[in-house]
Design an enzyme around this catalytic site. Structure first.
Site, PDB file in Angstrom:
ATOM      1  N   GLY A   1       7.996   1.503   2.446  1.00  0.00           N
ATOM      2  CA  GLY A   1       8.763   1.751   1.231  1.00  0.00           C
ATOM      3  C   GLY A   1       7.957   1.787  -0.044  1.00  0.00           C
ATOM      4  N   CYS A   2       6.629   1.672   0.030  1.00  0.00           N
ATOM      5  CA  CYS A   2       5.812   1.606  -1.185  1.00  0.00           C
ATOM      6  C   CYS A   2       5.763   2.941  -1.918  1.00  0.00           C
ATOM      7  CB  CYS A   2       4.401   1.143  -0.839  1.00  0.00           C
ATOM      8  SG  CYS A   2       4.339  -0.463  -0.024  1.00  0.00           S
ATOM      9  N   THR A   3       5.644   4.053  -1.173  1.00  0.00           N
ATOM     10  CA  THR A   3       5.657   5.366  -1.821  1.00  0.00           C
ATOM     11  C   THR A   3       7.014   5.615  -2.473  1.00  0.00           C
ATOM     12  OG1 THR A   3       4.017   6.249  -0.287  1.00  0.00           O
ATOM     13  CG2 THR A   3       5.409   7.846  -1.438  1.00  0.00           C
TER      14      THR A   3
ATOM     15  N   ALA B   1       0.859  -1.193   0.000  1.00  0.00           N
ATOM     16  CA  ALA B   1       0.000   0.000   0.000  1.00  0.00           C
ATOM     17  C   ALA B   1       0.887   1.232   0.000  1.00  0.00           C
ATOM     18  CB  ALA B   1      -0.933   0.023   1.211  1.00  0.00           C
TER      19      ALA B   1
END
Length: 477
Positions: A361-363, A342
């Site tokens: 770390g997704c962004t 997400a």
């Protein structure tokens, strides 16, 4: 098979559902059809089931609306089994059962976005190497629009003219087919061939199915022969009678091992959505597993879908306005499919998100793909991001971050069920564990990265693998 319901269970929905799909073989048949094994002989081989039991279970699932029979051949008429909306509604059930077993039966019960120590998740993901992603498989996706941010540095001699190429005939994947195997892989032991047995689906010989299926001539069975604007550097699809394209590279499966070189991102305005956090870095021992076998490919029509395509138009790049539908595999020389839990501002993420190993770390990952998009686009490579977030959440994130490639929503877990992707539950929702697949034009998975422990390195490796596909040469690590 369905059981006779007791009087006290007549109003119990759990008992009603168990009567339809509670049987061992019925549930496994739904699992295999979701994975793309739709024909009788393919199901027979995948399940190792007797012909009589398979015939009975397929008839039972068709009668209850879980499966339907669609024609794939006219002379003689032959059908394959396809999940209906009722059947696809069982995808979350399949993934919930898989997630429960991974965590509580095979694992230690810990909540983590990294592979469990028992390694069954890693085995499943790396076994995708050389297999084909089922078609059609479309998900809600963010739709791009032209913006003023440059994708590539302006050409001093002027912007290139976009090439317009006719939409190629899509290839229907033969259920259960696999692409060329890796040279270092070994083939599994082959089952004894029962050439003396008739592998034809008994339902094909039944009088009730003698009439041609009406959907054979339905609009959804016709090809979409529209045109698509592709980047000028994207190779044109092969044309019958034309020159033979370069052979596809061998599939590879790797674990990131060394930091990638630092690339300077394109300048862009400050964003309003902060990163969720730095990537979680840990250690894991991963071996390349899984096998691949060679198979022939036949073609058939695939229902047209609305595609959210990233394309260079002059010196501009696409942006995001709303959501449509997109196939998980783009009409491009190669598709990099990166799957993540997400992305968004910290306030939009579930509570205690940063306490889940591997979730953060997704962004950052989306931003790194965004900043390196010119390199992918220059090679005719499409980039697709996939999470289980809602389409409106993805659209808001893409608009705020200037994400110019499609973000696909697997909120109904159809892709997860088709590929048996590893998951974890957080914020009352199922989340996908981070991984990267590189897929060629024929939907064959050519490169697998799982787990993703070093995001910048993994992105660089995916670009190298995809570039090798579009340039028609093998690559090694």
């Amino acid at each position: 098979m369905s059981r006779e319901l007791r009087a006290q269970d007549a109003q119990c929905s759990i008992a009603q559902a168990a009567a339809v799909i509670g049987d061992w073989w019925s549930l496994l048949i739904v699992r295999e059809v979701a994975r793309g094994h739709r024909r009788f002989e393919d199901l027979l081989g995948e399940l190792g089931i007797s012909r009589k039991i398979l015939t009975d279970r397929l008839k039972h699932l068709v009668e209850h609306g879980v499966l339907t029979r669609d024609p794939y051949q006219t002379r003689p008429v032959r059908h394959e089994y396809v999940l209906t909306d009722t059947g696809w509604a069982l995808a979350p059930l399949l993934i919930t059962m898989q997630d429960w077993a991974d965590r509580w039966l095979l694992g230690a019960g810990a909540l983590t976005a990294l592979p469990e120590s028992h390694n069954s998740e890693t085995t499943r993901v790396h076994a995708l190497l050389g297999t084909r992603i089922p078609a059609p498989l479309s998900l809600p996706a963010t739709r791009p629009r032209p913006t003023a941010r440059p994708l590539l540095p302006p050409d001093p001699e002027g912007p290139p003219t976009p090439q317009r190429t006719p939409h190629p005939h899509p290839n229907r994947t033969q259920p259960g087919e696999r692409g060329p195997s890796h040279p270092h892989e070994t083939h599994p032991p082959q089952r004894p061939s029962d050439h003396h047995l008739d592998q034809t689906d008994p339902a094909e010989r039944s009088d009730q199915f003698d009439q041609p299926h009406p959907s054979l001539h339905s609009p959804s069975a016709r090809l979409d022969l529209g045109e698509t604007v592709l980047p000028a550097s994207t190779p044109a699809p092969a044309i019958a009678g034309g020159p033979t394209p370069a052979p596809a590279p061998e599939p590879t499966s790797v674990l990131p091992s060394s930091p990638a070189s630092t690339a300077q991102p394109l300048p862009r305005p400050e964003t309003t959505v902060p990163p969720d956090s730095a990537p979680q870095v840990g250690t894991a021992t991963v071996e390349q597993v899984g096998t691949a076998t060679v198979a022939q490919i036949d073609t058939a029509a695939v229902a047209p879908v609305r595609t959210a395509t990233v394309a260079q138009v002059g010196s501009e790049v696409v942006g995001v306005t709303d959501t449509g539908w997109s196939d998980v595999v783009a009409d491009a020389g190669a598709t990099v499919l990166f799957v993540y839990p997400a992305a968004g501002s910290p306030g939009a993420l579930p509570p205690r998100w940063d306490d889940i190993p591997g979730a953060m770390g997704c962004t950052l990952e989306n931003r790194l793909f965004r900043d390196r998009l010119p390199e992918f686009a220059a090679e005719g490579i499409a980039v697709h991001g996939v999470s289980t977030q809602r389409p409106d959440e993805q659209a808001a994130f893409a608009e705020a971050e200037g994400i110019a490639f499609p973000l696909l929503s697997d909120m109904d877990l159809r892709l997860a069920a088709a590929l048996r992707l590893p998951t974890f539950r957080a914020g009352q929702a199922m989340r996908l564990k981070r991984l990267i697949l590189v897929v060629d034009r024929l939907r064959v998975v050519r490169h697998v990265i799982f787990p993703v422990l070093d995001i910048p390195t993994a992105i660089g490796q995916s670009l190298t693998a995809a570039r090798a596909i579009t340039r028609g040469r093998p690559h090694t690590y």
